[in-house]
Design a protein around this motif. Structure first.
Motif, PDB file in Angstrom:
ATOM      1  N   ARG A 117       0.780  -0.922   0.061  1.00  0.00           N
ATOM      2  CA  ARG A 117      -0.008   0.075   0.239  1.00  0.00           C
ATOM      3  C   ARG A 117       1.127   1.081   0.300  1.00  0.00           C
ATOM      4  NH1 ARG A 117      -3.935  -0.426   5.379  1.00  0.00           N
ATOM      5  NH2 ARG A 117      -2.387  -0.335   6.258  1.00  0.00           N
ATOM      6  N   ARG A 118       0.659   2.489  -1.034  1.00  0.00           N
ATOM      7  CA  ARG A 118       1.381   3.387  -0.787  1.00  0.00           C
ATOM      8  C   ARG A 118       1.148   4.625  -0.896  1.00  0.00           C
ATOM      9  NH1 ARG A 118       3.395  -1.019  -4.619  1.00  0.00           N
ATOM     10  NH2 ARG A 118       6.204  -0.725  -4.939  1.00  0.00           N
ATOM     11  N   THR A 119       0.990   5.057  -0.128  1.00  0.00           N
ATOM     12  CA  THR A 119       1.176   7.170  -0.153  1.00  0.00           C
ATOM     13  C   THR A 119       1.312   7.382   0.181  1.00  0.00           C
ATOM     14  OG1 THR A 119       1.274   6.957   2.295  1.00  0.00           O
ATOM     15  CG2 THR A 119      -1.511   6.468   1.487  1.00  0.00           C
ATOM     16  N   THR A 120       1.364   9.408  -0.719  1.00  0.00           N
ATOM     17  CA  THR A 120       1.742  10.056  -1.009  1.00  0.00           C
ATOM     18  C   THR A 120       1.529  11.240  -0.236  1.00  0.00           C
ATOM     19  OG1 THR A 120       2.985   9.369  -2.836  1.00  0.00           O
ATOM     20  CG2 THR A 120       3.678  11.269  -1.934  1.00  0.00           C
ATOM     21  N   ARG A 121       1.890  11.975   0.464  1.00  0.00           N
ATOM     22  CA  ARG A 121       1.515  13.329   1.144  1.00  0.00           C
ATOM     23  C   ARG A 121       2.713  14.492   0.728  1.00  0.00           C
ATOM     24  NH1 ARG A 121      -0.415  10.579   6.012  1.00  0.00           N
ATOM     25  NH2 ARG A 121      -2.503  10.181   5.340  1.00  0.00           N
ATOM     26  N   VAL A 122       2.630  15.480   0.357  1.00  0.00           N
ATOM     27  CA  VAL A 122       2.930  17.106   0.332  1.00  0.00           C
ATOM     28  C   VAL A 122       2.654  17.913   0.847  1.00  0.00           C
ATOM     29  CG1 VAL A 122       3.129  18.465  -1.819  1.00  0.00           C
ATOM     30  CG2 VAL A 122       3.564  16.720  -1.944  1.00  0.00           C
ATOM     31  N   TYR A 123       3.457  18.414   1.638  1.00  0.00           N
ATOM     32  CA  TYR A 123       3.526  19.617   2.764  1.00  0.00           C
ATOM     33  C   TYR A 123       3.919  20.682   1.915  1.00  0.00           C
ATOM     34  CZ  TYR A 123       2.095  16.188   5.894  1.00  0.00           C
ATOM     35  OH  TYR A 123       1.634  14.588   5.874  1.00  0.00           O
ATOM     36  N   LYS A 124       3.794  22.540   2.145  1.00  0.00           N
ATOM     37  CA  LYS A 124       3.850  23.130   1.407  1.00  0.00           C
ATOM     38  C   LYS A 124       4.072  24.254   2.085  1.00  0.00           C
ATOM     39  CE  LYS A 124       3.408  22.399  -3.278  1.00  0.00           C
ATOM     40  NZ  LYS A 124       2.972  22.937  -4.151  1.00  0.00           N
ATOM     41  N   ASP A 125       5.639  24.440   2.973  1.00  0.00           N
ATOM     42  CA  ASP A 125       5.621  26.400   3.834  1.00  0.00           C
ATOM     43  C   ASP A 125       5.910  27.390   2.613  1.00  0.00           C
ATOM     44  OD1 ASP A 125       5.135  24.831   5.919  1.00  0.00           O
ATOM     45  OD2 ASP A 125       7.418  24.261   6.369  1.00  0.00           O
ATOM     46  N   PHE A 126       4.904  28.378   3.606  1.00  0.00           N
ATOM     47  CA  PHE A 126       5.216  29.754   2.446  1.00  0.00           C
ATOM     48  C   PHE A 126       6.318  30.765   3.481  1.00  0.00           C
ATOM     49  CE2 PHE A 126       2.261  27.412   0.345  1.00  0.00           C
ATOM     50  CZ  PHE A 126       2.480  27.546  -0.982  1.00  0.00           C
ATOM     51  N   LYS A 139       9.080  28.545   0.749  1.00  0.00           N
ATOM     52  CA  LYS A 139      10.013  28.626   2.043  1.00  0.00           C
ATOM     53  C   LYS A 139      10.259  26.868   2.007  1.00  0.00           C
ATOM     54  CE  LYS A 139      11.240  29.100   6.549  1.00  0.00           C
ATOM     55  NZ  LYS A 139      10.360  30.329   7.789  1.00  0.00           N
ATOM     56  N   LYS A 140       9.506  26.183   1.900  1.00  0.00           N
ATOM     57  CA  LYS A 140       9.967  24.343   2.168  1.00  0.00           C
ATOM     58  C   LYS A 140       8.749  23.951   1.267  1.00  0.00           C
ATOM     59  CE  LYS A 140      11.845  21.623   6.246  1.00  0.00           C
ATOM     60  NZ  LYS A 140      11.693  21.057   7.149  1.00  0.00           N
ATOM     61  N   VAL A 141       9.212  22.245   1.209  1.00  0.00           N
ATOM     62  CA  VAL A 141       7.908  21.207   0.578  1.00  0.00           C
ATOM     63  C   VAL A 141       8.953  20.622   0.973  1.00  0.00           C
ATOM     64  CG1 VAL A 141       7.500  20.606  -2.241  1.00  0.00           C
ATOM     65  CG2 VAL A 141       7.815  22.563  -2.047  1.00  0.00           C
ATOM     66  N   THR A 142       7.740  19.975   1.448  1.00  0.00           N
ATOM     67  CA  THR A 142       8.442  18.316   1.820  1.00  0.00           C
ATOM     68  C   THR A 142       7.640  17.646   0.736  1.00  0.00           C
ATOM     69  OG1 THR A 142       8.677  19.257   4.530  1.00  0.00           O
ATOM     70  CG2 THR A 142       8.305  17.000   4.149  1.00  0.00           C
ATOM     71  N   ARG A 143       8.384  15.970   0.945  1.00  0.00           N
ATOM     72  CA  ARG A 143       7.419  14.937   0.373  1.00  0.00           C
ATOM     73  C   ARG A 143       7.172  13.546   1.317  1.00  0.00           C
ATOM     74  NH1 ARG A 143       8.283  11.451  -4.251  1.00  0.00           N
ATOM     75  NH2 ARG A 143       6.722  10.817  -4.943  1.00  0.00           N
ATOM     76  N   VAL A 144       6.416  13.455   1.515  1.00  0.00           N
ATOM     77  CA  VAL A 144       6.720  11.835   2.313  1.00  0.00           C
ATOM     78  C   VAL A 144       5.254  10.612   1.710  1.00  0.00           C
ATOM     79  CG1 VAL A 144       5.728  11.056   4.523  1.00  0.00           C
ATOM     80  CG2 VAL A 144       6.269  13.273   4.639  1.00  0.00           C
ATOM     81  N   LYS A 145       6.235  10.188   1.448  1.00  0.00           N
ATOM     82  CA  LYS A 145       5.848   8.743   0.608  1.00  0.00           C
ATOM     83  C   LYS A 145       6.232   7.643   1.567  1.00  0.00           C
ATOM     84  CE  LYS A 145       6.463   5.581  -3.748  1.00  0.00           C
ATOM     85  NZ  LYS A 145       7.541   5.341  -4.737  1.00  0.00           N
ATOM     86  N   THR A 146       4.804   6.713   1.228  1.00  0.00           N
ATOM     87  CA  THR A 146       5.171   5.849   2.481  1.00  0.00           C
ATOM     88  C   THR A 146       3.955   4.983   1.577  1.00  0.00           C
ATOM     89  OG1 THR A 146       3.997   6.977   4.706  1.00  0.00           O
ATOM     90  CG2 THR A 146       4.235   4.627   4.552  1.00  0.00           C
ATOM     91  N   ILE A 147       5.670   3.560   2.537  1.00  0.00           N
ATOM     92  CA  ILE A 147       5.126   2.178   1.015  1.00  0.00           C
ATOM     93  C   ILE A 147       5.200   1.150   2.628  1.00  0.00           C
ATOM     94  CG2 ILE A 147       6.401   0.214   0.079  1.00  0.00           C
ATOM     95  CD1 ILE A 147       7.742   2.538  -1.108  1.00  0.00           C
ATOM     96  N   GLN A 148       3.950   0.339   2.573  1.00  0.00           N
ATOM     97  CA  GLN A 148       3.737  -0.868   3.795  1.00  0.00           C
ATOM     98  C   GLN A 148       3.035  -2.081   2.943  1.00  0.00           C
ATOM     99  OE1 GLN A 148       1.415   1.431   6.624  1.00  0.00           O
ATOM    100  NE2 GLN A 148       1.205  -0.634   8.064  1.00  0.00           N
ATOM    101  N   SER A 149       3.241  -3.024   3.800  1.00  0.00           N
ATOM    102  CA  SER A 149       2.417  -4.334   3.581  1.00  0.00           C
ATOM    103  C   SER A 149       1.209  -3.585   3.678  1.00  0.00           C
ATOM    104  CB  SER A 149       3.106  -5.321   4.508  1.00  0.00           C
ATOM    105  OG  SER A 149       4.051  -5.325   4.266  1.00  0.00           O
ATOM    106  N   ARG A 175      -0.876  -5.842   4.302  1.00  0.00           N
ATOM    107  CA  ARG A 175      -1.387  -7.052   5.402  1.00  0.00           C
ATOM    108  C   ARG A 175      -0.530  -7.830   5.770  1.00  0.00           C
ATOM    109  NH1 ARG A 175      -2.751 -10.622   0.047  1.00  0.00           N
ATOM    110  NH2 ARG A 175      -0.739 -11.837   0.075  1.00  0.00           N
ATOM    111  N   PHE A 176      -0.875  -8.662   7.210  1.00  0.00           N
ATOM    112  CA  PHE A 176       0.488  -8.784   8.001  1.00  0.00           C
ATOM    113  C   PHE A 176       0.809 -10.303   7.417  1.00  0.00           C
ATOM    114  CE2 PHE A 176       1.906 -11.217  11.346  1.00  0.00           C
ATOM    115  CZ  PHE A 176       2.466 -10.787  11.801  1.00  0.00           C
ATOM    116  N   GLU A 177       1.749 -10.179   7.195  1.00  0.00           N
ATOM    117  CA  GLU A 177       3.011 -11.123   7.101  1.00  0.00           C
ATOM    118  C   GLU A 177       3.768 -11.330   7.711  1.00  0.00           C
ATOM    119  OE1 GLU A 177       2.544 -13.178   4.182  1.00  0.00           O
ATOM    120  OE2 GLU A 177       1.244 -11.238   3.514  1.00  0.00           O
ATOM    121  N   LEU A 178       4.604 -12.993   8.230  1.00  0.00           N
ATOM    122  CA  LEU A 178       5.257 -12.631   8.915  1.00  0.00           C
ATOM    123  C   LEU A 178       6.393 -12.805   8.968  1.00  0.00           C
ATOM    124  CD1 LEU A 178       5.593 -14.237  12.461  1.00  0.00           C
ATOM    125  CD2 LEU A 178       5.592 -16.202  10.945  1.00  0.00           C
ATOM    126  N   TYR A 179       6.686 -12.791   7.804  1.00  0.00           N
ATOM    127  CA  TYR A 179       8.293 -12.804   7.758  1.00  0.00           C
ATOM    128  C   TYR A 179       8.519 -12.129   6.382  1.00  0.00           C
ATOM    129  CZ  TYR A 179       8.462 -17.312  10.359  1.00  0.00           C
ATOM    130  OH  TYR A 179       8.736 -18.176  10.930  1.00  0.00           O
TER     131      TYR A 179
END
Length: 142
Positions: A24-33, A40-50, A52-56
């Motif tokens: 599951r991938r999510t991307t968020r963008v934050y901007k400061d002015f 002033k600042k641009v921050t991009r946060v990308k999260t990649i996550q399983s 469903r739960f996989e033991l290994y």
């Protein structure tokens, strides 16, 4: 023909169970002015996550890219940070942390690179023309 159907179904179920984990991938963008409206600042946060739960093969990887600007719009600093939670891949939390700092003219000033929970830390210094002047490398073996 009746014995082939259950055999095909069992084979398909085994293939689906052995398939790699869904991500599951999510991307968020934050901007400061600045007060004048310039970025002033641009921050991009990308999260990649399983998904469903996989033991290994369960993990969560976060990639943060941040760019900070001077008031005139030139790049002041770029940061890339890659972290990982879970038991898959490299055996460290902070995989990579890169900080690039620039002069007001836009020429690179300094680069800091940290690998695998500070096992290797490298700093490169540049002069005002952008030429490499000094490199410092620290290894932390434990």
């Amino acid at each position: 023909m009746r014995t082939a159907r259950p055999l095909i179904l069992i084979t398909l179920l085994l293939i689906a169970a052995a398939a790699p984990a869904q991500l599951r991938r999510t991307t968020r963008v934050y901007k400061d002015f600045y007060e004048n409206g310039a970025v002033k600042k641009v921050t991009r946060v990308k999260t990649i996550q399983s998904s469903r739960f996989e033991l290994y093969d369960n993990y969560k990887k976060t990639i943060v890219r941040s760019t900070e600007y001077y008031p005139d719009g030139t790049v002041k600093q770029r940061v890339k940070k890659v972290t990982k939670l879970g038991n898959s891949g490299r055996d460290c939390y902070l995989i990579l942390h890169v900080i690039k700092t620039y002069y007001e003219t836009g020429i690179i000033k300094q680069v800091d690179i940290e690998n695998c929970d500070n096992a290797k830390y490298e700093t490169r210094y540049y002069d005002e023309q952008g030429n490499l002047t000094f490199t410092r490398i620290n290894y932390h073996l434990s």
